[in-house]
Design a protein around this motif. Structure first.
Motif, PDB file in Angstrom:
ATOM      1  N   ALA A 344       1.000  -1.283  -0.086  1.00 12.10           N
ATOM      2  CA  ALA A 344       0.060  -0.047  -0.015  1.00 12.10           C
ATOM      3  C   ALA A 344       0.836   1.039   0.082  1.00 12.10           C
ATOM      4  O   ALA A 344       0.512   2.410  -0.427  1.00 12.10           O
ATOM      5  CB  ALA A 344      -0.953   0.023   1.132  1.00 12.10           C
ATOM      6  N   HIS A 345       1.995   1.259   0.677  1.00  7.75           N
ATOM      7  CA  HIS A 345       2.916   2.393   0.761  1.00  7.75           C
ATOM      8  C   HIS A 345       3.386   2.779  -0.692  1.00  7.75           C
ATOM      9  O   HIS A 345       3.417   3.818  -1.055  1.00  7.75           O
ATOM     10  CB  HIS A 345       4.155   2.148   1.699  1.00  7.75           C
ATOM     11  CG  HIS A 345       3.582   2.454   3.343  1.00  7.75           C
ATOM     12  ND1 HIS A 345       2.999   3.518   3.669  1.00  7.75           N
ATOM     13  CD2 HIS A 345       3.683   1.395   4.402  1.00  7.75           C
ATOM     14  CE1 HIS A 345       2.703   3.504   4.928  1.00  7.75           C
ATOM     15  NE2 HIS A 345       3.061   2.405   5.285  1.00  7.75           N
ATOM     16  N   LEU A 351       0.754   7.018  -6.646  1.00 15.84           N
ATOM     17  CA  LEU A 351      -0.482   8.157  -6.707  1.00 15.84           C
ATOM     18  C   LEU A 351       0.129   9.335  -6.401  1.00 15.84           C
ATOM     19  O   LEU A 351      -0.310  10.355  -7.109  1.00 15.84           O
ATOM     20  CB  LEU A 351      -1.486   7.641  -5.994  1.00 15.84           C
ATOM     21  CG  LEU A 351      -1.888   6.228  -6.131  1.00 15.84           C
ATOM     22  CD1 LEU A 351      -3.226   5.858  -5.169  1.00 15.84           C
ATOM     23  CD2 LEU A 351      -2.506   5.980  -7.479  1.00 15.84           C
ATOM     24  N   ALA A 352       0.880   9.485  -5.250  1.00 15.01           N
ATOM     25  CA  ALA A 352       1.276  10.888  -4.889  1.00 15.01           C
ATOM     26  C   ALA A 352       2.171  11.377  -6.178  1.00 15.01           C
ATOM     27  O   ALA A 352       2.213  12.875  -6.421  1.00 15.01           O
ATOM     28  CB  ALA A 352       2.267  10.871  -3.869  1.00 15.01           C
ATOM     29  N   LEU A 373      -4.199   6.219 -12.755  1.00 16.05           N
ATOM     30  CA  LEU A 373      -3.234   5.253 -13.032  1.00 16.05           C
ATOM     31  C   LEU A 373      -3.429   4.320 -13.710  1.00 16.05           C
ATOM     32  O   LEU A 373      -2.603   3.682 -14.649  1.00 16.05           O
ATOM     33  CB  LEU A 373      -2.386   5.100 -11.618  1.00 16.05           C
ATOM     34  CG  LEU A 373      -1.298   4.429 -11.913  1.00 16.05           C
ATOM     35  CD1 LEU A 373      -0.256   4.700 -10.491  1.00 16.05           C
ATOM     36  CD2 LEU A 373      -1.337   2.697 -11.730  1.00 16.05           C
ATOM     37  N   ARG A 374      -4.614   3.554 -13.571  1.00 15.90           N
ATOM     38  CA  ARG A 374      -4.927   2.397 -14.374  1.00 15.90           C
ATOM     39  C   ARG A 374      -5.233   2.633 -15.830  1.00 15.90           C
ATOM     40  O   ARG A 374      -5.045   1.982 -16.700  1.00 15.90           O
ATOM     41  CB  ARG A 374      -6.252   1.943 -13.598  1.00 15.90           C
ATOM     42  CG  ARG A 374      -6.227   1.260 -12.458  1.00 15.90           C
ATOM     43  CD  ARG A 374      -7.508   0.568 -11.838  1.00 15.90           C
ATOM     44  NE  ARG A 374      -8.022  -0.386 -12.468  1.00 15.90           N
ATOM     45  CZ  ARG A 374      -9.282  -0.404 -13.197  1.00 15.90           C
ATOM     46  NH1 ARG A 374      -9.805   0.916 -13.152  1.00 15.90           N
ATOM     47  NH2 ARG A 374      -9.803  -1.273 -13.765  1.00 15.90           N
ATOM     48  N   LYS A 375      -5.698   3.997 -16.005  1.00 15.16           N
ATOM     49  CA  LYS A 375      -6.024   4.593 -17.396  1.00 15.16           C
ATOM     50  C   LYS A 375      -4.664   4.607 -18.398  1.00 15.16           C
ATOM     51  O   LYS A 375      -4.457   4.044 -19.247  1.00 15.16           O
ATOM     52  CB  LYS A 375      -6.808   5.537 -17.281  1.00 15.16           C
ATOM     53  CG  LYS A 375      -8.146   5.374 -16.882  1.00 15.16           C
ATOM     54  CD  LYS A 375      -8.991   6.863 -17.176  1.00 15.16           C
ATOM     55  CE  LYS A 375     -10.392   6.720 -16.871  1.00 15.16           C
ATOM     56  NZ  LYS A 375     -11.166   8.011 -17.005  1.00 15.16           N
ATOM     57  N   GLY A 572      -3.433  -2.451  -7.101  1.00 15.79           N
ATOM     58  CA  GLY A 572      -4.081  -2.008  -6.132  1.00 15.79           C
ATOM     59  C   GLY A 572      -4.451  -3.280  -4.898  1.00 15.79           C
ATOM     60  O   GLY A 572      -5.192  -2.966  -4.166  1.00 15.79           O
ATOM     61  N   GLU A 573      -3.888  -4.388  -4.943  1.00 13.06           N
ATOM     62  CA  GLU A 573      -3.931  -5.273  -4.126  1.00 13.06           C
ATOM     63  C   GLU A 573      -3.449  -4.730  -2.631  1.00 13.06           C
ATOM     64  O   GLU A 573      -3.978  -5.316  -1.575  1.00 13.06           O
ATOM     65  CB  GLU A 573      -3.427  -6.587  -4.363  1.00 13.06           C
ATOM     66  CG  GLU A 573      -4.194  -7.289  -5.162  1.00 13.06           C
ATOM     67  CD  GLU A 573      -5.541  -7.843  -4.685  1.00 13.06           C
ATOM     68  OE1 GLU A 573      -5.751  -7.926  -3.724  1.00 13.06           O
ATOM     69  OE2 GLU A 573      -6.368  -8.313  -5.665  1.00 13.06           O
ATOM     70  N   GLY A 574      -2.563  -4.182  -2.634  1.00  9.44           N
ATOM     71  CA  GLY A 574      -2.007  -3.302  -1.610  1.00  9.44           C
ATOM     72  C   GLY A 574      -3.055  -2.600  -0.668  1.00  9.44           C
ATOM     73  O   GLY A 574      -3.618  -2.876   0.545  1.00  9.44           O
TER      74      GLY A 574
END
Length: 719
Positions: A344-345, A351-352, A373-375, A572-574
């Motif tokens: 997750a970190h 993302l940041a 981000l996925r796009k 995105g599993e985190g």
């Protein structure tokens, strides 16, 4: 997904307050006799809420008389006069109670809520009347002591042992004084859980976000805007602009994260929406404040566990699960927490980097930038994907078609059979040879009063003893589309359709003699396993090629877009693992307390949560738990109390079984989508219910104990 017979929890002193008996129940009450409709489907056209109370009261009186006859039978106990008599008892009550629970969860409203609050004490006392009856327990004990002399078949032996264990766990061995204390605790708990459930539902409505400026909704497509405008109009909102006088209403889903957070461009509105979600039940709205209630629930459960001889409520629950001990549950979650937080970190840092210079990532931003981000990385646009995911096609050409390929199952809609609310649909399930199997009821859209989330329940339990074929229900909470428009889904909503139908298959394929052991009547941390396995078929090329077609042109989802969707599935599993584990850890933390350690001040609820998450290394500001305590209905509403860990526990079996389908079970690269693999899974898992140890069924399928490695790989938690 608890069976209805296990949901009848409530309070003492019932019989004196009951005003109906079977003899004086109005013969015109449609619940007085079994429904004449196919498979015993309740005659919803004839049933009114006013029929419920007298039927419930008469049903309790009738079953109490049946239990009394068992307890006072002069004949030596045997299977027929004790076990089978217990299994046959209470059929009027079953008819009334399944309907009552269905309406209270899926329809709601002031009238049914008031009835639930009033009848719960009687239902709790009724449950106690059986499990605390030492006379019936003595008959059970005599059968257990007879042992091999009875020469019982495996299923009957399983039923006998289940009854004995349930009596002991319910407190039948307590002293008279302790029994009265237990009755009082059970009664109080039933009232509290009812109040919690009702406040959570009302809290979702109270926390809905009303928007009156259309520009704030930038990022939403016209179909979504129309649905939000309809929701505002239906709710009687006012203050919108000309042409949309009610404005737009963003109704909340039960979990913390709200779907529109991924699309809304307005950062302030995203923050408002997430804040509204997170603060449900926190006292901002006194009418829906759940904090004091949940504290008392935790305390009463802890007191009851101590009275029954357990260290805490979580220990009481674990004993009746496949995990068996809370230490095993704690170890499993600890094993997953550290790598999940690490992932997750890493995701947060990615993302940041996408934010404008000087801006900081907030929890309300996560879904929005994760979607960007996925796009960017996978070239996936959910808005471009939705037109290919129309509900009817997902069901008919996806969910149902996969079941036909695996099990020979055919589903034919029965528009002549009415559901319990507008939009509820009924299908008849048939075997490959045309033999009738049961009914499937689909209730896919949200409505005022309906509790959030998705679930499966039974209207009729399969039973060879009673000659019943199953009637099962799937509930979702999709946003209703405007009149005449198609219901277009997200990829996650498609997954939910497959998941819940996995539960339905577990009920439809049940082949048990005794209703207590049929269908989904398995331990909580096993019941999610078949439903999670069923999710795999949504990504099977043959299945997705059928259901993922443009709703207006019929064009298939472009292969490149499908490839990107599947590739992105692991992204995105985190975040996903951390938010789930956060809720599971909060659930365990409350239920591993001694009575004296439960906080007394509602203001301490938040600090307790944060401390529990910190101990687990999951106090991540950017990843709030999937549910906060104040709306953790799985736990404090009853059903999954100290059991929310079940999803990840079951996923070990799920991931291992997906590996079997795609290796040993597959034929010519079909990924296991064939009758041979499906029939084996049906025979060894789906049909057995709790007629034997469910883990023994898994071992028969795999030939060994479960392996955790496939789960760790799936969730990116290795290395």
């Amino acid at each position: 997904m608890t069976r209805h017979s296990e949901d009848l929890q409530a309070v003492p002193g019932m019989m004196a307050s009951m005003s109906h008996s079977p003899a004086d129940l109005d013969p015109a009450n449609p619940l007085v006799a079994p429904s004449a409709l196919p498979f015993g489907l309740p005659d919803f056209a004839a049933i009114d809420i006013a029929h419920l109370r007298p039927a419930l009261e008469a049903g309790m009186a009738e079953q109490r008389a049946e239990w009394e006859a068992i307890a006072t039978d002069d004949a030596l106990p045997d299977v027929a006069n004790t076990l089978e008599a217990l299994e046959r008892s209470g059929q009027l009550l079953t008819r009334a109670s399944v309907l009552f629970r269905t309406l209270s969860s899926a329809v709601g409203g002031e009238e049914i809520d008031a009835l639930e609050a009033e009848i719960t004490p009687a239902l709790t006392a009724h449950r106690d009347a059986l499990w605390l009856d030492t006379r019936i327990f003595d008959r059970i004990e005599s059968l257990v002591n007879a042992g091999p002399l009875l020469d019982l078949d495996g299923e009957t032996e399983r039923l006998l042992q289940e009854y004995r264990r349930n009596f002991v766990r319910a407190g039948v061995k307590l002293s008279p004084a302790e029994t009265e204390e237990l009755r009082a605790l059970n009664g109080r708990l039933g009232d509290l859980q009812t109040e919690f459930r009702q406040r959570v539902v009302k809290g979702m409505s109270a926390a809905a976000v009303h928007v009156t400026e259309k520009e704030r909704l930038a990022g939403l497509d016209e179909g979504t805007l129309a649905a939000l405008a309809k929701a505002a109009a239906d709710a009687g909102r006012s203050g919108g602009p000309e042409g949309a006088e009610a404005g737009w209403l963003i109704s909340l889903r039960l979990p913390t994260q709200q779907p529109l957070l991924a699309q809304l461009e307005d950062a302030e509105l995203r923050s408002e929406l997430l804040s509204s979600s997170l603060n449900r039940g926190s006292g901002i709205d006194p009418e829906t404040d759940t904090r004091g209630i949940l504290l008392e629930i935790a305390r009463v459960r802890a007191e009851r566990a101590r009275l029954l001889g357990y260290e805490h409520h979580a220990g009481y629950v674990a004993e009746n699960s496949t995990a068996q001990q809370t230490s095993a549950i704690n170890e499993r979650m600890a094993m997953l927490a550290a790598p999940a937080a690490r992932n997750a970190h890493a995701e947060a840092a990615e993302l940041a980097a996408m934010l404008p210079e000087g801006a900081e990532l907030s929890p309300a931003d996560w879904s929005y930038y994760a979607e960007r981000l996925r796009k960017e990385r996978f070239e996936i646009d959910d808005a471009a994907l939705r037109p290919y995911l129309e509900l009817n096609r997902v069901l008919t050409d996806g969910v149902f078609w996969a079941a036909q390929q695996l099990y020979g199952l055919t589903m034919k809609e029965r528009p002549d059979l009415r559901g319990y609310a507008e939009g509820v649909r009924v299908w008849e399930a048939r075997e490959e040879n045309g033999e009738a199997l049961g009914l499937f009821v689909g209730d896919y859209f949200s409505r005022p009063g309906k509790r959030g989330g998705a679930w499966m329940n039974h209207l009729v339990d399969q039973s060879g003893l009673l000659g019943n074929q199953p009637v099962v229900v799937n509930n979702l909470n999709l946003t209703p589309p405007p009149e005449g428009e198609p219901a277009l889904l997200t990829w996650d909503e498609v997954r939910t359709c497959f998941h819940e139908f996995g539960h339905a298959l577990h009920g439809l394929f049940s082949d048990a003699r005794y209703p207590t052991l049929s269908g989904t009547s398995v331990p909580r941390d096993f019941v999610e396993y078949p439903s999670q396995v069923n999710e795999m078929w949504m990504e099977n090329p043959a299945v997705v090629g059928r259901f993922a077609r443009h709703h207006s042109t019929g064009e298939p989802l472009p292969e490149e877009l499908l490839r990107q969707v599947i590739e992105a599935a692991g992204y995105g599993e985190g975040f996903a693992t951390c938010e789930y584990l956060g809720a599971a850890i909060i659930d365990q933390a409350w239920h591993q307390l001694a009575p004296e350690d439960v906080p007394s001040d509602p203001e301490e609820v938040t600090s307790f949560e944060l401390a529990a998450l910190a101990r687990a290394g999951l106090d991540l500001d950017l990843v709030p738990p999937r549910y906060r305590s104040t709306y953790l209905n799985h736990s404090f509403g009853g059903g999954y109390d100290a059991g929310y860990y079940s999803y990840i526990w079951s996923e070990v079996l799920d991931a291992d079984t997906v590996g079997w389908f795609t290796t040993e079970g597959q034929i010519a690269g079909d990924g296991g989508l064939n009758r041979m693999a499906g029939q084996r899974f049906r025979e060894l898992l789906l049909s057995r219910g709790n007629t034997q140890d469910p883990l023994a069924s898994f071992r028969e399928l795999r030939g060994r104990e479960p392996d955790t490695e496939p789960l760790l790989v799936r969730r990116g938690l290795t290395g």
